[in-house]
Design a protein around this motif. Sequence first.
Motif, PDB file in Angstrom:
ATOM      1  N   ARG A 214       0.772   1.692  -3.093  1.00  0.00           N
ATOM      2  CA  ARG A 214       0.057   2.972  -3.208  1.00  0.00           C
ATOM      3  C   ARG A 214       0.878   4.049  -3.941  1.00  0.00           C
ATOM      4  O   ARG A 214       0.341   4.763  -4.798  1.00  0.00           O
ATOM      5  CB  ARG A 214      -0.364   3.489  -1.822  1.00  0.00           C
ATOM      6  CG  ARG A 214      -1.425   4.574  -1.923  1.00  0.00           C
ATOM      7  CD  ARG A 214      -1.880   5.015  -0.557  1.00  0.00           C
ATOM      8  NE  ARG A 214      -2.698   4.049   0.134  1.00  0.00           N
ATOM      9  CZ  ARG A 214      -3.967   3.788  -0.157  1.00  0.00           C
ATOM     10  NH1 ARG A 214      -4.562   4.435  -1.138  1.00  0.00           N
ATOM     11  NH2 ARG A 214      -4.646   2.907   0.523  1.00  0.00           N
ATOM     12  N   PRO A 215       2.205   4.199  -3.654  1.00  0.00           N
ATOM     13  CA  PRO A 215       2.959   5.221  -4.388  1.00  0.00           C
ATOM     14  C   PRO A 215       2.874   5.049  -5.910  1.00  0.00           C
ATOM     15  O   PRO A 215       2.810   6.033  -6.639  1.00  0.00           O
ATOM     16  CB  PRO A 215       4.398   5.035  -3.888  1.00  0.00           C
ATOM     17  CG  PRO A 215       4.259   4.371  -2.576  1.00  0.00           C
ATOM     18  CD  PRO A 215       3.049   3.523  -2.650  1.00  0.00           C
ATOM     19  N   GLU A 218      -0.480   6.300  -6.958  1.00  0.00           N
ATOM     20  CA  GLU A 218      -0.537   7.769  -6.863  1.00  0.00           C
ATOM     21  C   GLU A 218       0.155   8.416  -8.048  1.00  0.00           C
ATOM     22  O   GLU A 218      -0.278   9.444  -8.553  1.00  0.00           O
ATOM     23  CB  GLU A 218       0.091   8.229  -5.552  1.00  0.00           C
ATOM     24  CG  GLU A 218      -0.878   8.079  -4.387  1.00  0.00           C
ATOM     25  CD  GLU A 218      -0.230   8.280  -3.031  1.00  0.00           C
ATOM     26  OE1 GLU A 218       0.986   8.545  -2.974  1.00  0.00           O
ATOM     27  OE2 GLU A 218      -0.950   8.138  -2.019  1.00  0.00           O
ATOM     28  N   GLN A 219       1.256   7.774  -8.481  1.00  0.00           N
ATOM     29  CA  GLN A 219       1.979   8.307  -9.656  1.00  0.00           C
ATOM     30  C   GLN A 219       1.068   8.350 -10.874  1.00  0.00           C
ATOM     31  O   GLN A 219       1.167   9.242 -11.704  1.00  0.00           O
ATOM     32  CB  GLN A 219       3.176   7.419  -9.967  1.00  0.00           C
ATOM     33  CG  GLN A 219       4.430   7.848  -9.233  1.00  0.00           C
ATOM     34  CD  GLN A 219       5.567   6.884  -9.500  1.00  0.00           C
ATOM     35  OE1 GLN A 219       5.556   6.135 -10.475  1.00  0.00           O
ATOM     36  NE2 GLN A 219       6.555   6.901  -8.640  1.00  0.00           N
ATOM     37  N   LYS A 221      -2.201   8.531 -10.668  1.00  0.00           N
ATOM     38  CA  LYS A 221      -3.455   9.158 -10.211  1.00  0.00           C
ATOM     39  C   LYS A 221      -4.598   8.133 -10.179  1.00  0.00           C
ATOM     40  O   LYS A 221      -5.751   8.445 -10.487  1.00  0.00           O
ATOM     41  CB  LYS A 221      -3.817  10.347 -11.104  1.00  0.00           C
ATOM     42  CG  LYS A 221      -2.778  11.461 -11.061  1.00  0.00           C
ATOM     43  CD  LYS A 221      -3.239  12.645 -11.890  1.00  0.00           C
ATOM     44  CE  LYS A 221      -2.214  13.740 -11.875  1.00  0.00           C
ATOM     45  NZ  LYS A 221      -1.315  13.763 -12.989  1.00  0.00           N
TER      46      LYS A 221
END
Lengths: 347, 158
Positions: A214-215, A218-219, A221
Amino acid sequence: MLGSSLMILISAGCLVHARRILLTHVQHPLARYLVWFTYALLIFAVSRSFGHILKHILYFLDMNWLWREISPVSGAINSISFIIIASVTLFFGNIYDIMVQMLKDRKRIEQTSKEILKLTNDLENIISERSKAEMSLKLAHEIRNPVMVIGGMVRSLLKKGDDTRAPQFQAILDEAQRLNELVANFEKNMILPQIHYTQLELNTLTEEAIELVRPLAEQKKQVILLNRSPLNLFFYGNRQTVIMAIKHIIGNAIEACPEAATIEITTDLTEKGNTLIIEDNGPGIAPEMLEHIFEPFYTTQKGKTTGLGLAYVKQIIEDHRGSIHISSPEGKGTVVRIYFPAYYPIK
Amino acid sequence: MMQIHKSSTTTILFCCSLLCLTSTDANAFQTHGNPEGIYVHQAAHLFFAASCTLLHRQLQKSGFLDMDGWHSIGNGIFWLILWNIWTITGHTIEELLPGANITTDGSHTPIIYLDSWVAWAYVVFKCDHLLCVPGMYLIYKGVKKIAASPDLIPRFPL
């Protein structure tokens, strides 16, 4: 006079001790905050006390007129010092939020490190067991060949009708046959060992794998959508390696897709077993690449990856008696379908 | 193109402003009259008191006040809140006190005529160091304790 002097002395003492704290807790946000706070206290104490002391001195020197001139300046500085200390005081909330965020990040790193360590251990075990099994099978094969030769030769000697040594030849033949059966049984039973295999649930593993990547999403978007099957999708396998395989596939999708893309993941029970589908709307894979995608050392990113990732993923899934299929209709992204044989525990 | 359009709009607005504001009614900066100083000072005291209250609440909520040195810092901050309230009241009373009550009368230090409750209250509230010095000392005690025991700087939030 005494009160004012004490204020300056005590606040200076605060600053000295706060700096001592910073020396022992270098880069700790709280230690740094205490230094700022005590600096603000010193500014407050000096601005407050300096006016009082100066006032007394000027009155003593009969220079009341001078104090009347200086007084507004001293008062203004005093007001500014209140604003400074109040602002620094308000900053504690931010420091605390930073600390909370640091804790979360630290826990996440610790968790990931643990997962990686366990995964490495499991992989080492699997590789070691696989090597042992392959060596054993090779050895069995090497034993069987001479046994077959011995058996064949003894059989031909028996056919020649040398009666005096027939019982001995028969004994050799029996032993050779026994050895051959032993090797056959050994080979039959020597399927690749399924070490650390336990009952697993595909929905849970998929969610865990998503959390790991997930990170990265998220980076960029990107959105990861999970259409979770309402059924429990049980199968039998090794938790860490399956998570690693799923994580690798989702990681590839994240890497291939542009910013703000959507990666859709579906878990379901189909006629092919427990099914995991990972779809992305990225640029897709060229047909000439798709043919070689599971080949070891085949990579589209020369120098960046070893090209072993998908080969390992395939190996892991096949070790679990599953299968993996990748399709990439031109310009329509990539769809990865993974099947694991469904396993239903007997209650 | 966009840049040229922007700068021409700014120039037109600037010219209009020049036409509207003649030298007779130039209000480019506000005049700061006499009572403003005390208003600013009182507002600064209020801001100081409010931020200290917030800090005290945050220390309490996050569990810092249960730790040795931090407990003392929390108490010191509480005393500073009281000090701010005390001084705001003192300044208000000072405003109520007629100027004639304070005179130097040739002496080195000013003399106050204690002829009303306001004058008495003024004298009492002037002793604000009775609150801020203990407050500051408690903060000092707390910081000193934390410096002596490194464990009092938590590695993680409590």
